[in-house]
Design a protein around this motif. Structure first.
Motif, mmCIF file in Angstrom:
data_model
loop_
_atom_site.group_PDB
_atom_site.id
_atom_site.type_symbol
_atom_site.label_atom_id
_atom_site.label_comp_id
_atom_site.label_asym_id
_atom_site.label_seq_id
_atom_site.Cartn_x
_atom_site.Cartn_y
_atom_site.Cartn_z
ATOM 1 N N CYS A 154 0.833 -1.205 0.000
ATOM 2 C CA CYS A 154 0.000 0.000 0.000
ATOM 3 C C CYS A 154 0.865 1.251 0.000
ATOM 4 O O CYS A 154 1.913 1.301 0.656
ATOM 5 N N SER A 155 0.400 2.240 -0.707
ATOM 6 C CA SER A 155 0.983 3.578 -0.660
ATOM 7 C C SER A 155 0.034 4.467 0.128
ATOM 8 O O SER A 155 -1.153 4.564 -0.189
ATOM 9 N N CYS A 156 0.546 5.074 1.238
ATOM 10 C CA CYS A 156 -0.313 5.822 2.161
ATOM 11 C C CYS A 156 -0.751 7.156 1.574
ATOM 12 O O CYS A 156 -0.026 7.790 0.801
ATOM 13 N N ASP A 157 -1.948 7.569 1.988
ATOM 14 C CA ASP A 157 -2.460 8.881 1.605
ATOM 15 C C ASP A 157 -1.665 9.965 2.326
ATOM 16 O O ASP A 157 -0.995 9.701 3.340
ATOM 17 N N PRO A 158 -1.723 11.225 1.833
ATOM 18 C CA PRO A 158 -1.021 12.321 2.535
ATOM 19 C C PRO A 158 -1.522 12.445 3.981
ATOM 20 O O PRO A 158 -2.721 12.387 4.254
ATOM 21 N N GLY A 159 -0.584 12.611 4.895
ATOM 22 C CA GLY A 159 -0.928 12.729 6.314
ATOM 23 C C GLY A 159 -0.960 11.395 7.031
ATOM 24 O O GLY A 159 -1.293 11.342 8.219
ATOM 25 N N ARG A 169 -1.725 -1.401 6.012
ATOM 26 C CA ARG A 169 -2.442 -0.440 6.852
ATOM 27 C C ARG A 169 -1.625 0.832 6.990
ATOM 28 O O ARG A 169 -0.412 0.783 7.208
ATOM 29 N N CYS A 170 -2.299 1.962 6.865
ATOM 30 C CA CYS A 170 -1.659 3.266 7.072
ATOM 31 C C CYS A 170 -2.321 3.950 8.263
ATOM 32 O O CYS A 170 -3.553 3.968 8.375
ATOM 33 N N VAL A 171 -1.517 4.484 9.141
ATOM 34 C CA VAL A 171 -2.021 5.138 10.350
ATOM 35 C C VAL A 171 -1.754 6.640 10.250
ATOM 36 O O VAL A 171 -0.834 7.071 9.559
ATOM 37 N N PRO A 172 -2.593 7.456 10.954
ATOM 38 C CA PRO A 172 -2.383 8.912 10.900
ATOM 39 C C PRO A 172 -0.987 9.292 11.378
ATOM 40 O O PRO A 172 -0.405 8.642 12.253
ATOM 41 N N SER A 185 -5.786 11.521 13.649
ATOM 42 C CA SER A 185 -5.946 11.999 12.280
ATOM 43 C C SER A 185 -4.717 12.859 11.967
ATOM 44 O O SER A 185 -3.956 13.206 12.878
ATOM 45 N N PRO A 186 -4.476 13.168 10.681
ATOM 46 C CA PRO A 186 -3.247 13.909 10.358
ATOM 47 C C PRO A 186 -3.075 15.166 11.200
ATOM 48 O O PRO A 186 -3.933 16.048 11.222
ATOM 49 N N ASN A 187 -1.954 15.173 11.980
ATOM 50 C CA ASN A 187 -1.597 16.312 12.839
ATOM 51 C C ASN A 187 -2.681 16.682 13.833
ATOM 52 O O ASN A 187 -2.884 17.856 14.155
ATOM 53 N N PHE A 188 -3.364 15.672 14.345
ATOM 54 C CA PHE A 188 -4.360 15.913 15.398
ATOM 55 C C PHE A 188 -4.215 14.818 16.447
ATOM 56 O O PHE A 188 -4.320 13.628 16.145
ATOM 57 N N ASP A 201 0.570 24.348 22.040
ATOM 58 C CA ASP A 201 1.139 23.268 21.225
ATOM 59 C C ASP A 201 0.060 22.207 21.019
ATOM 60 O O ASP A 201 -0.272 21.464 21.948
ATOM 61 N N ARG A 202 -0.477 22.120 19.790
ATOM 62 C CA ARG A 202 -1.621 21.231 19.560
ATOM 63 C C ARG A 202 -1.251 19.758 19.617
ATOM 64 O O ARG A 202 -2.128 18.915 19.831
ATOM 65 N N ASN A 203 0.023 19.410 19.419
ATOM 66 C CA ASN A 203 0.432 18.011 19.459
ATOM 67 C C ASN A 203 0.996 17.598 20.810
ATOM 68 O O ASN A 203 1.659 16.558 20.913
ATOM 69 N N ARG A 204 0.725 18.391 21.818
ATOM 70 C CA ARG A 204 1.244 18.089 23.153
ATOM 71 C C ARG A 204 0.111 18.105 24.161
ATOM 72 O O ARG A 204 -0.725 19.014 24.156
#
Length: 425
Positions: A154-159, A169-172, A185-188, A201-204
């Motif tokens: 599989c080639s993963c979608d952006p994000g 399987r591709c994970v966020p 989800s991507p960057n969430f 800092d949204r990723n913390r």
């Protein structure tokens, strides 16, 4: 070169003349008829055709000559000696002259053309439902958050990024990585239990304490780390209280190394963490040992008129003496005037108390006299009560017994004094 060509033409002309003559002779000879025309051959005079080189006769009697292809023709027909013509929907194989392969238009993608315009997909590929001559990669399990670009890959979608445990399987993906949370989800990021989003800092995710830490920082879910100068409250995990080392004496620590004295105590000038008893007015000839309580120095005793004042032990005067002092002041030779000087209001209070005491004493004396001169009705009643049961008992046993003597005879006997009178006498 020119001479050779001329000779070849002469030979062909002679051969054709002989064939025609043979044919005419065969027609004239009824015993050995020939076909009307020998195709790709000549009549041999025996009722059959002799095929040219590269051709072969076909039964019966070799009346027809067909081209000969020694290696045979695949998906084609032999139309000339050792020459194959492809069937419809086939094309010449570039590597084998006698073979024709199926033709698909447009060409097969990720597959082989097995019959005209029919593709067979290569292993790991499946027919594209929207394009008949195309085969697309096939993955045993559908790609999650991606596309199948090669068999089981599989080639993963952006994000999204590859799951290290599953190729399909591709994970966020979150950049930077989630701290104390999960990338959903991507960057969430979704925070773990007991954590909340960092305001900038949204990723913390940072630890959460409920209620919020007082005088400290929340370092893990519902656990506080106290600021310098503070210590954990033993009754509350999320609360830090001021600390003092050593602890406050007769007071409470209200901020780091600052004590607030209890009521009746004041800050000791020699120690910030110690509160000493306070007396108002200050102790005279003594030491303040508890709020407004003095301990007198040696040779002094507490003045009965003031808790915070000590007077010499030999100069202690009674309340009555202090009343007399209003008429005759005490001299300095008898008592230290600076020690036993009595204010005017205190002398007035003492005088009023003395008058009230005298009035109460006179009232009690008058009451006592009145009780002793009054008729002893109470005594008689009690006496009658004490003897009534005995008299009734004797009268029941001997009905003819005479009644008790009259009151006059009773008074001659020793008087009965009731218990109530004995207490008041």
């Amino acid at each position: 070169m020119g001479v050779a060509m001329i000779l070849l033409v002469l030979l062909l002309h002679a051969w054709h003349t002989n064939v025609s003559a043979c044919n005419q002779q065969s027609h004239r000879d009824s015993r050995f008829p020939c076909p009307p025309v020998c195709v790709n051959g000549f009549c041999n005079g025996h009722g059959s055709c002799t095929c040219f080189t590269g051709y072969i006769g076909v039964a019966p009697l070799n009346q027809r000559c067909e081209p000969l292809c020694p290696r045979g023709c695949i998906n084609s027909k032999c139309t000339a000696p050792d020459t194959c013509s492809c069937d419809r929907g086939h094309t010449k194989d570039p590597t084998y002259r006698n073979r024709c392969t199926p033709s698909c238009s447009p060409p097969c993608i990720n597959g082989k053309c097995v019959s005209p315009n029919v593709c067979s997909c290569d292993p790991g590929y499946a027919k594209d439902p929207t394009y008949r001559n195309r085969c697309i990669p096939s993955c045993s399990r559908p790609c999650l958050n991606g596309k199948c670009v090669s068999p089981n890959f599989c080639s993963c979608d952006p994000g999204y990024a590859k799951d290290p445990t599953d190729r399909t399987r591709c994970v966020p993906s979150c950049s930077p990585f989630c701290i104390n949370g999960t990338c959903v989800s991507p960057n969430f990021c979704s925070c773990h239990l007991g954590y909340t989003k960092h305001p900038t800092d949204r990723n913390r995710c940072i630890p959460s304490c409920s209620p919020p830490c007082l005088n400290g920082k929340c370092v893990s879910p519902n656990f506080c780390s106290c600021d310098p100068g503070y210590a954990k409250d033993p009754t509350d995990r999320t609360r830090c209280i001021p600390s003092y080392s050593p602890p406050c004496l007769n007071g409470k620590c209200v901020s780091p190394n600052v004590c607030s004295c209890d009521p009746g105590y004041a800050q000791d000038p020699t120690g910030r963490n110690r509160c000493v008893p306070s007396c108002s007015p200050p102790c005279l000839n003594g030491t303040c040992v508890s709020p407004n309580v003095c301990s007198c120095d040696s040779g002094y005793t507490v003045d009965p008129t003031g808790r915070t004042r000590c007077v010499p032990s030999s100069s202690r005067v009674s309340v009555a003496d202090s009343n007399i002092s209003t008429q005759a002041p005490i001299t300095a030779a008898a008592v230290n005037t600076s020690t036993v000087s009595i204010p005017l209001w205190l002398m007035v209070v003492i005088l009023v108390l003395t008058v009230l005491t005298a009035a109460a004493t006179g009232a009690l004396y008058y009451r006592h006299r009145r009780r002793h001169t009054a008729p002893p009705r109470v005594a008689e009643t009690e006496r009658e009560g004490e003897f009534s049961l005995l008299d009734r008992t004797l009268q029941y046993q001997n009905p003819h017994t005479e009644p008790p003597p009259p009151y006059k005879e009773w008074e001659e006997k020793p008087k009965f004094v009731s218990h109530h009178k004995r207490l008041t006498m």
